[in-house]
Design a protein around this motif. Structure first.
Motif, PDB file in Angstrom:
ATOM      1  N   UNK A 217       0.826  -1.057  -0.020  1.00 28.03           N
ATOM      2  CA  UNK A 217       0.060   0.048   0.554  1.00 28.03           C
ATOM      3  C   UNK A 217       0.889   1.700   0.108  1.00 28.03           C
ATOM      4  N   UNK A 218       0.707   1.872  -0.611  1.00 27.91           N
ATOM      5  CA  UNK A 218       0.947   3.154  -0.988  1.00 27.91           C
ATOM      6  C   UNK A 218       0.526   4.774  -0.506  1.00 27.91           C
ATOM      7  N   UNK A 238       7.372   3.529   8.512  1.00 29.98           N
ATOM      8  CA  UNK A 238       8.802   3.340   7.356  1.00 29.98           C
ATOM      9  C   UNK A 238       9.465   3.737   6.935  1.00 29.98           C
ATOM     10  N   UNK A 239      10.430   3.990   6.637  1.00 35.44           N
ATOM     11  CA  UNK A 239      11.753   4.437   6.612  1.00 35.44           C
ATOM     12  C   UNK A 239      11.752   5.878   6.175  1.00 35.44           C
ATOM     13  N   UNK A 242      12.856   8.032   0.451  1.00 35.42           N
ATOM     14  CA  UNK A 242      12.320   9.522  -0.822  1.00 35.42           C
ATOM     15  C   UNK A 242      11.208   7.650  -1.072  1.00 35.42           C
ATOM     16  N   UNK A 243      11.039   6.797  -0.725  1.00 34.92           N
ATOM     17  CA  UNK A 243      10.152   5.354  -1.334  1.00 34.92           C
ATOM     18  C   UNK A 243       9.356   4.679   0.177  1.00 34.92           C
ATOM     19  N   UNK A 244      10.089   4.864   1.178  1.00 34.44           N
ATOM     20  CA  UNK A 244       9.098   4.711   2.970  1.00 34.44           C
ATOM     21  C   UNK A 244      10.239   3.157   2.577  1.00 34.44           C
ATOM     22  N   UNK A 269       5.137   6.643   1.021  1.00 36.95           N
ATOM     23  CA  UNK A 269       5.771   5.706   2.092  1.00 36.95           C
ATOM     24  C   UNK A 269       4.944   4.554   1.216  1.00 36.95           C
ATOM     25  N   UNK A 270       5.723   3.242   1.588  1.00 37.66           N
ATOM     26  CA  UNK A 270       4.933   2.776   0.808  1.00 37.66           C
ATOM     27  C   UNK A 270       5.365   0.955   2.026  1.00 37.66           C
ATOM     28  N   UNK A 271       3.963   1.311   2.773  1.00 34.74           N
ATOM     29  CA  UNK A 271       3.801  -0.464   3.496  1.00 34.74           C
ATOM     30  C   UNK A 271       2.734  -1.657   3.162  1.00 34.74           C
TER      31      UNK A 271
END
Length: 337
Positions: A217-218, A238-239, A242-244, A269-271
């Protein structure tokens, strides 16, 4: 409110990538056509899309991909670094308005601001050109940044020369510039904190985002208005990159579950939905306590892998639907009505 598992359209909306073939055929391709390292054309590809600015009930406004299809937020647009996006904006309102992007390149004619006479008069159609660039190796271990990131667009002309009224009333949306090789999510959601509202709504009417356990999921998070906020997502982290995501085993980037979301800022971010915690109804909200108390709260519903409701989730949703805004009922909503 009982959630019907069959109502997938409520939570499967993806971003829009428009290809030359799709434009020629008069159709739009959704994010489902966008795959990692997909052959979406040459590095200098020119994408084209038409957006319609329209009036909505309650004195609001929105951008849409077709006449009568305006939404708040507007469509989540997505291109790759190195590509150009031509946005044909059709103003179907009786107001002066425009579209102004963050994070990409444009000339003064596509600035979207009255300062440069870059706007749509009532009923006018105008094309705005947004360019992106790739990251460049400058030598010596240094790189000039490219355009990849989680950005946004908004009106800059309705109400005054800064588009203040247009933003307050819903003329905004998300913009993603990807780098080839980026992971592509299963679901995408745009979350806009503006004034004391989320996507121009207050709990319990704020968006409920849905996914199945294990899906990628973004989230695209955007700040507007006059107030500082923070975005917090329960049970997921998330990190802060830039992208998570982390880029290696020794990546020192902090891992977070709460981040400042000030006016004009954006991040994404994405998880993996429910990773390590399982399915359920999880809150997202502003962590400025007064803001949460006054309705800046929504739900992220993680269903079972088969799409069914997990135990206790419907009861949590029902409790949320009876949410009462705490504290004084002063209107900090940017006068959106």
């Amino acid at each position: 409110m009982t959630v019907d598992p069959a109502q997938k359209s409520r939570f499967s909306r993806r971003s829009v990538l428009v290809t030359p073939a799709a434009v020629a055929g008069g159709a739009l391709l959704t994010g489902a056509a966008l795959a990692p390292d997909s052959n979406a054309g040459s590095a200098a590809a020119v994408r084209q899309i038409t957006l319609y600015a329209e009036s909505l009930p309650g004195g609001l406004f929105g951008y849409g991909l077709a006449p009568g299809a305006a939404t708040i937020p507007g469509p989540l647009l997505e291109i790759y670094e190195g590509e150009t996006l031509e946005v044909e904006l059709v103003n179907n309102t009786d107001q002066r308005l425009s579209i102004h992007p963050h994070g990409v390149d444009y000339d003064v004619n596509s600035d979207g601001s009255p300062l440069n006479a870059s706007f749509n008069a009532p009923g006018e159609t105008r094309t705005y050109v947004w360019r992106t660039r790739k990251q460049v190796d400058a030598g010596g271990g240094r790189f000039m940044p490219g355009s990849a990131g989680y950005w946004h667009y908004h009106d800059h002309a309705l109400g005054n020369d800064h588009g203040t009224v247009g933003i307050q009333k819903g003329l905004y949306g998300g913009l993603i510039v990807r780098r080839r090789g980026d992971l592509i999510p299963d679901r995408q959601f745009t979350v806009v904190f503006s004034g004391m509202l989320i996507n121009n709504k207050k709990a319990p009417d704020t968006p409920m985002f849905e996914a199945r356990q294990g899906e990628r999921v973004e989230f695209v998070c955007i700040g507007h208005g006059d107030l500082p906020h923070t975005f917090h997502l329960h049970a997921h982290r998330w990190a802060d990159t830039r992208t998570g995501m982390l880029t290696g085993a020794n990546d020192p980037s902090p891992v977070i579950d709460n981040k400042n979301l000030d006016p004009g800022s954006s991040f994404g971010f994405q998880v993996l939905a429910g990773e390590g915690v399982g399915p359920g109804a999880w809150m997202y909200h502003c962590h400025v306590q007064m803001h949460a108390d006054q309705g800046m709260v929504g739900l992220f519903l993680v269903r079972n892998p088969d799409g069914s409701m997990p135990p206790g989730a419907q009861a949590a949703i029902d409790r949320f639907q009876h949410h009462h805004v705490a504290g004084p009922q002063a209107d900090h909503s940017n006068h959106h009505g």
